[in-house]
Structure formats: C-alpha cells, structure tokens
Design an enzyme around this catalytic site. Structure first.
Site, PDB file in Angstrom:
ATOM      1  N   ILE A 463       0.834  -1.205   0.000  1.00 19.97           N
ATOM      2  CA  ILE A 463       0.000   0.000   0.000  1.00 19.97           C
ATOM      3  C   ILE A 463       0.867   1.253   0.000  1.00 19.97           C
ATOM      4  CG2 ILE A 463      -2.142  -0.880   0.964  1.00 19.97           C
ATOM      5  CD1 ILE A 463      -1.371   0.096   3.661  1.00 19.97           C
ATOM      6  N   GLY A 464       2.159   1.069  -0.045  1.00 12.37           N
ATOM      7  CA  GLY A 464       3.059   2.210  -0.159  1.00 12.37           C
ATOM      8  C   GLY A 464       4.064   2.252   0.979  1.00 12.37           C
ATOM      9  N   GLY A 466       6.383  -0.097   1.712  1.00  8.81           N
ATOM     10  CA  GLY A 466       7.682  -0.733   1.476  1.00  8.81           C
ATOM     11  C   GLY A 466       7.687  -2.243   1.607  1.00  8.81           C
ATOM     12  N   SER A 504      -3.153  -2.952   9.915  1.00  8.21           N
ATOM     13  CA  SER A 504      -1.714  -2.912  10.240  1.00  8.21           C
ATOM     14  C   SER A 504      -1.119  -4.304  10.277  1.00  8.21           C
ATOM     15  CB  SER A 504      -1.471  -2.214  11.589  1.00  8.21           C
ATOM     16  OG  SER A 504      -2.080  -0.950  11.612  1.00  8.21           O
ATOM     17  N   THR A 507       2.879  -6.679   7.455  1.00 11.70           N
ATOM     18  CA  THR A 507       4.223  -7.171   7.779  1.00 11.70           C
ATOM     19  C   THR A 507       4.185  -8.339   8.772  1.00 11.70           C
ATOM     20  OG1 THR A 507       4.958  -4.929   7.345  1.00 11.70           O
ATOM     21  CG2 THR A 507       6.552  -6.389   8.326  1.00 11.70           C
ATOM     22  N   GLY A 691       2.626  -4.751  13.596  1.00 10.63           N
ATOM     23  CA  GLY A 691       2.383  -3.626  12.696  1.00 10.63           C
ATOM     24  C   GLY A 691       2.146  -2.351  13.481  1.00 10.63           C
ATOM     25  N   GLY A 693       1.042   0.778  11.431  1.00 10.95           N
ATOM     26  CA  GLY A 693       0.498   1.790  10.540  1.00 10.95           C
ATOM     27  C   GLY A 693      -0.652   2.549  11.170  1.00 10.95           C
ATOM     28  N   GLU A 694      -1.500   1.856  11.875  1.00 11.98           N
ATOM     29  CA  GLU A 694      -2.657   2.496  12.492  1.00 11.98           C
ATOM     30  C   GLU A 694      -2.354   3.137  13.853  1.00 11.98           C
ATOM     31  OE1 GLU A 694      -4.780  -0.978  11.227  1.00 11.98           O
ATOM     32  OE2 GLU A 694      -6.549   0.246  10.840  1.00 11.98           O
TER      33      GLU A 694
HETATM   34 MO1  MOS Z   1      -6.944   0.022   7.375  1.00 13.52          MO
HETATM   35  S1  MOS Z   1      -8.539   1.113   8.064  1.00 13.52           S
HETATM   36  O1  MOS Z   1      -7.188  -1.450   8.102  1.00 13.52           O
HETATM   37  O2  MOS Z   1      -6.601   0.106   5.768  1.00 13.52           O
END
Ligand code: MOS
Length: 734
Positions: A463-464, A466, A504, A507, A691, A693-694
């Site tokens: 999703i960007g 890496g 998230s 990975t 993860g 990301g969130e």
């Molecule tokens: Mo996220 S809201 O699990 O892309």
C-alpha cells in the site's frame, strides 16, 4: 507435528522465558537480541529508484492495446428517485463503445453512481456523459448529523429511523463511579468527516478474454477484489485475476471491488475491449468512503488521588449511508476505571458511505477522551502526564511515557513560563493502542535459480509502506545472502494467497510466511552442499553469502556455487503463516507528545513538534518503520487542524471536493517529528513483527488538541481546530 521452544518474551527489563508450542516445519522464532546481518539495518526501498523515476507501474499507468476510457455519471441530488435513464444519445456519439446504467433506482447521496460510458478517449467519454438523460424525482434529504438525529427527521432509508440501535459496553456501575468521584467532568466533543484523499485515486483497468477477467486495480486487497468480482459476475474465482503492481496509498477504502471496478468490468464486457476507469478527484471525495463524524458526550470522574472512578461515553456518528461510526475503542482500553459505560450509535444521512480509515473510530475517540482527561486533570490540579500514568495499566506504555517525556522535555516545558505576547505555546500528551499481531493465511513461494538469484513470490500488495523491501530483507536474512540477490514478486492473485493490507497486519502476516518458505528452501540448499563440504546438513548454516560448517566456518561454499548444483532449472519451496502462538500481550501501547504555538490574534495553530513513541516487535527496516509513523503523524496533523468535508445543508452536496478546497497538510505544516520504538518480544510469530500503521495515527490529533488547550487555557472541543473555532473558544474565556 509440533515442538516446544522457549522464548524470552516481554521488553527491556521485563523479559521472561515462556515456552510456546510451534508447528514442526516452522523455523525457530527470532529471539530477543538475535544477531542479524540485514534485518534491523536502515535500508532504502528496493523499488525507490523505480518510483522516483516513474518506472513503477501504478494502475493509473496501465495502458493496453485498444483500451477505452470510462467515465461515471453521478447523481447531483442527495436523495432522488431515478425514474429513467436514457443512454441512447450517448451511445450514438462517435467514439462511444459502451454505456451502462446502475441497478439502483434511488440515489441516496450526491455523487452516487448512476450511469457510465466507455469511449476511445476520456474527453469523448465526458461528452457522452452530458448526453445521458436522467429523469430524477427529488426527495427530501438530510446531510447534517444533528438534523438526522431529530425526531421526525427525513428517513435516509425508507424502512426506518436514521438512528440505529446502540452498541453498549459496560462494567461496574457508572452511577456509583460518578457518585464516588471527587471531581467530575462532562462535555461534548465533535469530530468531522475526513475523506481518504489517497494520492492515487481509486480505479481499475478491466480486460476480458472470453469468460476470463483480468483487472488491474488500485487496491489494498487483491484477493478481496477478485472474490467480489467473481461473485458479481458469477465466475469461478480462478477465472478472475487481479493485479496491483504499485499502489498510490490506501487507508482502508481500497479493499474490495468498489463501484468503479465493477463499472470498468461491465463496460469492458459490453465494449469487448479493455476499459480503464480512474476516478476524478471529485468522485474520490464523494463516493469512495470516509471517516465518519462524531458527537461524543463524555463524563469522567476521578477520586482525590487522581484514580478514575468512572468513564462514560455516549456517542453518535454518521458514516452517511454506511455504518460503523463507533468511537469507543480508546474509552475501553486506554485507561482503567472500575466503572465504565460506552454507548455507540450509528446515524444514517444522505452522504457518501463511510469506509474503514486508519484505525477506524480510534482517532475520534482518542481526541474526545484525551481532551476530557486534560479537563479533568485541571479540575484536580494534577499534572496531566501524571494523571495518565496513574490510570494506565499497560507496562509498555508506562515505559513509553518515560521515554517520550524525557525526549520531549515534558518537565522543562511544563515549567516554562507562558509567553506574554500573542503567540502562546502549549504541550499535550495522548495515548495510543492497537492490536496488530497479524493473522494466519498467507502463503509464500521462494525459488532459487542456478545463477544464484532468488525470487520471493507472494500475493500480497504494497500500500506504499515498502512491502517489497521488507520481504526481501527477511528472505536475505534467512538465506544468508545479500539483499540484491532477492527479487520480490507481489501484487497478483496468480501468486500464493495473502491477506488484504489492512489492520496494520501486512508485515506481521506476510514476513513469517516468507521466512518459513526461505527456511524450507535453505534446508534443500544445505542438503545440496552437505556432500561437497563433507558434513551433515544439520551441521551447516547459511551466512554471509556462503553455506558453511557451523563449527568450522573455513569449510564453506558460496551461495552461488551451491545454486550451480541445483539439478534442472531451479529449486523451490513453500511456506505458510501459521496461527499466532501464545505470545506476550495482545494489546499494543504507544503515546505521542505534541507542542503547538497558537497565534491568539489570528487563531492559527502551528504544530512545532511531535514525539511519537510506539511499541514495535522486531523491526525489519527502521527506515520504512519511521516513515510509517511519520505518515501517521502527518495525517493526524491534518485531522487536527485542517481536514473536513463541508456539506451545503440547502443543496445537500459537498462544497469542497477538490484538492484546493479540502485542505491537507502541506510541507510548511509539517512539525519536527521524533520517532522512538520500544521493542517488545511478542512471541506471536516467527519474525516477531508487529504492525504500527494504524497506532501511529491514533493519538496525534488528541495530543495536538491537548496542547492547544494548554496554550490558550480553554479547550477547542471540535475538530478541525480552525482559526474561527480557536478564536471562538478564546472568547468564552473572557
Ligand atoms: Mo486500514 S482502516 O485497516 O486500511
């Protein structure tokens, strides 16, 4: 078959041996303090040059011979019966190859898809849209949360109330908790609708070959897109192939086959030619999903010592015609109270559907809870960080508070005198939490070729963040070879299955599958090398680009020499992500500190600094890890200060569906960001990855909100904290 291994789980200063049961063909999990050659070293993206030079192919870049361009006609009305759609004039326009209408007979938001055309170029397609004649019967509508909740409000769906049945969570007795409190704080907090604004808009290119469908899609879940299309067109799953080579961002709105993807495939079928449908920026804002708004009535009570006795949330929020606006997550998990009650109610209105967006519900809830915590701390005359420490029950967060406070200079900044001029500085802190341990399901294949190259093949998507780099690093580490030897093939449902990139979990879900596949490949390579080195395979190891005898590293062969002995063309092995082991803690902590400067004459807030401290498992690439947190913080700055979907209550349309009018964070708005990780040996999978990301996004707007309160002495209880709101809040102080 399974075996037992003992792992050191926990975090620095709090490690304990725990025996876990793992499947036999699972490699021994990486341990706390493991010595790596590649993992853990800051590594630039393997595809960085491709992206920088424009060579990386995004869906937008896909161009096929004979490809047509699609465009979508959207309802201009927020609520209307679609009485007829006449496509005949559009069809007759020279260059038009297909025209379709949607099945819906009612439009429930301005922007809903009504019809679509495909033509030899995009301009012709736009011309054709103007020739479509739609007969609408306008219906009453509601696009405002307060109004949608009123008794007698216009119904968004004919069959009932806009206000859905609430979801309640409770323990203890909230009344008793409030009665026992030395101080109670009660207020209402509001957050706006935020749209996704992925840099690459949603879109797909669809191509049919007989009854086989291939779709290039800007998607964060290629297999879910495949499944949705298979169901829609009643095709066996293996007749649909979905490809996402590169993706220009996805925050939760790009999971399944959205309308534009179905439209591309329908148009392609009718035109008997490939069709590309990429949304306009306007379509992107209106119809691809958004983070719901919220009204959150919060009541907190605490005793004289600062221990919370009651946490209560009564929340309403709207995801437009979609559901899932709840924001209770942070209330249920950030701080401990013996008495707690949350009530979440979704409300429908005539606006575009919600979709998951980077920790769904959490940034909303975190903002309301954390600002309320500060307001209560002030009543109790407690240091706000101390108040949080008192009520935090996660030992990792306790350490993170210490690390963050020191790095940020909480004490010094708290003691510093407030400026007497128009520019006031303030500081704030907020907690984050998440649960990104990954899931089973992904499978990977790894192939070694006779020339010494290695290919990792897995149907995940990037999703960007890496993904190719991370997977290549894990493979290189396991095989003991340099990174350049590894090539990752991802983003194709023709490859072994993987899960969507959401929650998230990319990975932590994919790296264990790749590592297991590499471990299996390594076994085969060691067996090839063993007779040459005169040793048992079990006495060999792969390290430093060689296969060597563990107790006598001078007896070795280069990795390439071993590969040259591969019979035939190549050697391949498979791996799978097994279910999580018992592990250490399922919850992830985290906290962020923010410093702001408020221009009290103009009401403008500038974020000066954010310190972000987050749990991490094994970090594969510190460089991409930090990028991930930077992104979460930036998105949080936008949420705190700028982003909001503005609806015209008279017309029921969004008035700012452009990049000009929907303000995002720009380069000058970027604060200094300091990222720290607390490594937690979680023991849930063989790479130990978690993860983030969130979680990196959950606390940012809340910390900024608390800092603004500190700066001006009054809370701004509505996001975004625009100058008018800041000035209005300050007026209430006088
Ligand atoms: Mo996220 S809201 O699990 O892309």
């Amino acid at each position: 078959m399974s075996r037992r291994v003992t792992l050191n789980l926990g975090f620095e200063g709090h490690l304990q041996p725990v025996t876990v049961v793992i499947p036999d063909d699972e490699p021994t999990p990486w341990q706390w303090g493991e010595r790596f050659e590649i993992v853990g070293k800051p590594t630039p993206r393997v595809d960085g040059a491709l992206k920088a030079t424009g060579a990386a192919r995004y869906t937008y870049d896909i161009s096929l011979p004979g490809m047509l361009y699609g465009a979508i006609l959207r309802s201009p009305y927020p609520h209307a019966r679609i009485k007829s759609v006449d496509l005949s004039r559009a069809r007759r326009l020279s260059g038009v190859r297909a025209a379709i209408r949607m099945d819906d007979t009612v439009a429930r938001f301005a922007g809903q898809e009504v019809a679509a055309v495909a033509a030899i170029d995009y301009e012709t397609a736009l011309d054709a849209l103007r020739l479509i004649k739609v007969e609408y019967e306008e219906l009453p509508f509601v696009v405002d949360l307060d109004m949608a909740m009123m008794p007698g409000a216009v119904s968004v769906f004919e069959n009932g109330s806009n206000v859905q049945r609430p979801t309640v969570n409770e323990h203890g007795d909230i009344k008793r908790g409030l009665a026992a409190a030395a101080a109670v704080h009660e207020a209402v907090y509001a957050t706006p609708v935020q749209t996704h604004v992925s840099l690459e808009v949603h879109g797909s290119v669809a191509e049919w070959d007989g009854d086989e469908l291939t779709v290039w899609s800007s998607s964060q879940g290629i297999f879910t897109v495949r499944d949705d299309l298979a169901v829609y067109f009643s095709l066996p799953h293996n007749k649909v192939r979905v490809i996402t080579e590169y993706l220009g961002g996805g925050f939760g709105s790009k999971f399944g086959a959205k309308p534009e993807t179905v439209i591309a495939a329908r148009l392609a079928r009718e035109a008997r030619a490939p069709v590309k449908v990429m949304l306009t920026r306007e379509g992107e804002h209106l119809a691809t999903g958004n983070r719901p708004d919220s009204l959150q009535k919060v009541r907190l009570g605490a005793d004289r010592g600062g221990k919370l006795t009651a946490i209560e949330l009564v929340q309403h929020g709207s995801g437009g015609i979609g559901a899932g606006s709840g924001s209770a997550g942070p209330f249920l998990s950030l701080y401990h109270s013996p008495n707690l009650r949350t009530e979440e109610t979704n409300v429908f209105m005539n606006t575009g559907p919600s979709s998951p967006m980077r920790a769904p519900g959490w940034p909303q809830g975190c903002f309301a809870l954390e600002l309320a915590m500060d307001e209560l701390a002030r009543k109790l005359s407690l240091d706000r960080l101390e108040f949080r420490r008192l009520n935090n029950s996660n030992p990792v967060r306790a350490l993170e508070f210490d690390i963050g406070a020191k790095l940020f200079g909480w004490k010094e900044k708290s003691a510093a005198p407030k400026s007497s001029g128009p520019f006031k500085r303030g500081i704030g802190v907020a907690s984050a939490a998440w649960h990104a341990l990954g899931v089973s399901g992904p499978q990977a294949q790894v192939i070694a070729y006779r020339d010494g190259r290695v290919q990792v093949v897995i149907g995940t998507q990037d999703i960007g963040t890496g993904t190719r780099t991370i997977l290549a690093m894990v493979a290189a580490e396991e095989l003991g070879v340099e990174l350049a030897r590894i090539e990752c093939q991802i983003g194709d449902t023709g490859y072994p299955f993987s899960v969507p990139s959401g929650g998230s979990m990319t990975t932590p879900s994919t790296t264990p599958a790749v590592r297991q596949a590499c471990a299996h490949l390594k076994e085969k390579l060691l067996r090839l090398a063993a007779p040459v080195l005169g040793a048992e395979p079990s006495d060999l190891e792969a390290r430093g680009g060689t296969i060597r005898v563990r107790f006598d590293p001078s007896r070795k062969m280069s990795f390439e020499d071993v590969c040259r002995r591969i019979p035939g063309d190549s050697l391949s092995a498979e791996g799978e992500r097994v279910p999580n082991y018992e592990g250490y803690r399922k919850d992830q902590a985290g906290c962020q500190f923010a410093e702001v400067e408020v221009d009290t004459e103009l009401g403008i807030v500038r974020v000066l600094k954010v310190v972000a401290v987050h749990d991490a498992g094994q970090i594969i690439d510190p460089l991409t890890a930090r990028s991930q947190v930077n992104g979460g913080v930036l998105m949080g700055v936008g949420y705190a200060l700028f982003e909001t979907r503005r609806m015209d209550p008279q017309l029921g349309i969004m008035v700012n569906p452009t990049m000009d009018d929907y303000k995002l964070v720009g380069p000058l708005d970027v604060p200094e960001i300091d990222v720290r990780f607390v490594e937690v040996a979680n023991g849930f999978n063989n790479t130990g990855v978690m993860g983030f990301g969130e979680p990196a996004h959950v606390a940012t707007a809340a910390a900024i909100g608390c800092a603004v309160y500190d700066a001006i002495g009054v809370p701004v209880r509505s996001l975004p904290m625009t100058p008018d709101r800041v000035l209005a809040a300050m007026e209430t102080k006088a």
